[in-house]
Design an enzyme around this catalytic site. Structure first.
Site, PDB file in Angstrom:
ATOM      1  CE  LYS A   1     -10.985 -17.116 -13.921  1.00  0.00           C
ATOM      2  NZ  LYS A   1     -11.449 -17.706 -15.185  1.00  0.00           N
TER       3      LYS A   1
ATOM      4  CG  HIS B   1       2.793  -2.286 -15.394  1.00  0.00           C
ATOM      5  ND1 HIS B   1       2.457  -3.542 -14.949  1.00  0.00           N
ATOM      6  CD2 HIS B   1       3.926  -2.427 -16.122  1.00  0.00           C
ATOM      7  CE1 HIS B   1       3.349  -4.415 -15.396  1.00  0.00           C
ATOM      8  NE2 HIS B   1       4.255  -3.761 -16.112  1.00  0.00           N
TER       9      HIS B   1
ATOM     10  CG  MET C   1      -0.647  -7.818  -7.138  1.00  0.00           C
ATOM     11  SD  MET C   1       0.024  -6.755  -8.436  1.00  0.00           S
ATOM     12  CE  MET C   1       1.274  -7.847  -9.095  1.00  0.00           C
ATOM     13  NE  ARG C   2      -7.812 -11.623  -6.216  1.00  0.00           N
ATOM     14  CZ  ARG C   2      -8.019 -12.935  -6.197  1.00  0.00           C
ATOM     15  NH1 ARG C   2      -8.659 -13.528  -7.173  1.00  0.00           N
ATOM     16  NH2 ARG C   2      -7.603 -13.649  -5.183  1.00  0.00           N
TER      17      ARG C   2
ATOM     18  N   GLY D   1       0.787  -1.221   0.000  1.00  0.00           N
ATOM     19  CA  GLY D   1       0.000   0.000   0.000  1.00  0.00           C
ATOM     20  C   GLY D   1       0.821   1.273   0.000  1.00  0.00           C
ATOM     21  CB  SER D   2       4.361   2.114  -0.741  1.00  0.00           C
ATOM     22  OG  SER D   2       4.541   1.713  -2.069  1.00  0.00           O
ATOM     23  CG  ASN D   3       2.294   3.180  -5.549  1.00  0.00           C
ATOM     24  OD1 ASN D   3       2.819   4.164  -6.058  1.00  0.00           O
ATOM     25  ND2 ASN D   3       2.876   1.989  -5.527  1.00  0.00           N
TER      26      ASN D   3
HETATM   27  C1  GAR Z   1       3.635  -1.201  -7.429  1.00  0.00           C
HETATM   28  O1  GAR Z   1       5.014  -1.230  -7.763  1.00  0.00           O
HETATM   29  C2  GAR Z   1       2.793  -1.334  -8.677  1.00  0.00           C
HETATM   30  O2  GAR Z   1       3.360  -0.734  -9.820  1.00  0.00           O
HETATM   31  C3  GAR Z   1       2.734  -2.829  -8.831  1.00  0.00           C
HETATM   32  O3  GAR Z   1       2.571  -3.308  -7.521  1.00  0.00           O
HETATM   33  C4  GAR Z   1       3.266  -2.442  -6.627  1.00  0.00           C
HETATM   34  C5  GAR Z   1       2.359  -2.138  -5.451  1.00  0.00           C
HETATM   35  O4  GAR Z   1       3.090  -1.563  -4.415  1.00  0.00           O
HETATM   36  N1  GAR Z   1       1.652  -3.230  -9.683  1.00  0.00           N
HETATM   37  C6  GAR Z   1       1.757  -4.201 -10.602  1.00  0.00           C
HETATM   38  O5  GAR Z   1       2.755  -4.864 -10.765  1.00  0.00           O
HETATM   39  C7  GAR Z   1       0.492  -4.425 -11.416  1.00  0.00           C
HETATM   40  N2  GAR Z   1       0.759  -5.325 -12.498  1.00  0.00           N
HETATM   41  P1  GAR Z   1       2.345  -0.905  -3.167  1.00  0.00           P
HETATM   42  O6  GAR Z   1       1.387  -1.968  -2.588  1.00  0.00           O
HETATM   43  O7  GAR Z   1       3.436  -0.586  -2.208  1.00  0.00           O
HETATM   44  O8  GAR Z   1       1.610   0.311  -3.644  1.00  0.00           O
END
Ligand code: GAR
Length: 192
Positions: A65, A111, A92-93, A11-13
């Site tokens: 999925k 991504h 991630m689904r 969840g850092s984003n």
């Molecule tokens: C991020 O790096 C995002 O780009 C990636 O998952 C990470 C989530 O990090 N997403 C994918 O690879 C989608 N195909 P977070 O949970 O720390 O935000």
């Protein structure tokens, strides 16, 4: 602009988005709900910290999925939050037609590569192993074909000779934390 965030991991984003909101840098966007398909995902701990409702939704029966009963549960819960934007921040689904139809034109994904290069899993590792000189991250519209929707914005990250997978991962994440909140802020201004 009402924003629902979906995530499966750290969840850092989502945290970067919520920090931008707290600092007044998210334009007219407001995060109204966080949902995860993993009951112990770090992203759910952000809810109490930032005063946003956060909950696990059972994604069963599939592993990679979102389809069938799990998809129905997600669609109903997200619809109840009346989103203008659904942000996939490490969700991630693979999404299927019912979900995509319910929120058509409102779903964006983050991504960790410069799409169309290195779609799918482990975008950072794929770029590192390929030996490219520049990678980065992409925010794009979500369509049935995975990681193939219209590119909204990208940020570049040069790969230096001294980079390891760890240093590169940290740089791509830092780029993501700048890119995603700024795209949401811009979309919220454009939708006003
Ligand atoms: C991020 O790096 C995002 O780009 C990636 O998952 C990470 C989530 O990090 N997403 C994918 O690879 C989608 N195909 P977070 O949970 O720390 O935000």
């Amino acid at each position: 602009m009402r924003v629902v965030i979906l995530g499966s991991g750290r969840g850092s984003n989502a945290e970067a988005i919520l920090q931008a909101q707290a600092a007044g840098r998210l334009g007219a966007a407001r995060v109204v709900q966080i949902y995860s398909d993993k009951p112990d995902a770090g992203i759910l701990a952000l809810g109490p910290r930032f005063g946003v409702p956060a909950a696990f939704i059972d994604p069963a029966p599939f592993k990679t999925k979102l389809e069938g009963p799990g998809e129905d549960r997600f669609v109903a819960a997200i619809e109840a939050a009346r989103p203008d934007l659904v942000v996939l921040a490490g969700f991630m689904r693979v999404l299927k037609p019912k979900f995509l139809g319910a929120f058509a034109g409102k779903i964006i994904n983050l991504h960790p590569s410069l799409l169309p290069a290195f779609p799918g899993l482990d975008g950072i590792g794929q770029a590192f192993r390929a030996g490219v000189k520049v990678t980065g991250c992409t925010v794009h519209d979500v369509t049935l074909e995975v990681d193939a929707g219209k590119i909204i914005e990208q940020a570049q990250v040069p790969i230096e000779p001294a980079d390891t997978i760890e240093t590169l991962t940290a740089k791509v994440h830092a780029a993501e934390h700048g890119l995603l909140p700024s795209v949401i802020a811009r979309l919220s201004q454009e939708s006003k």
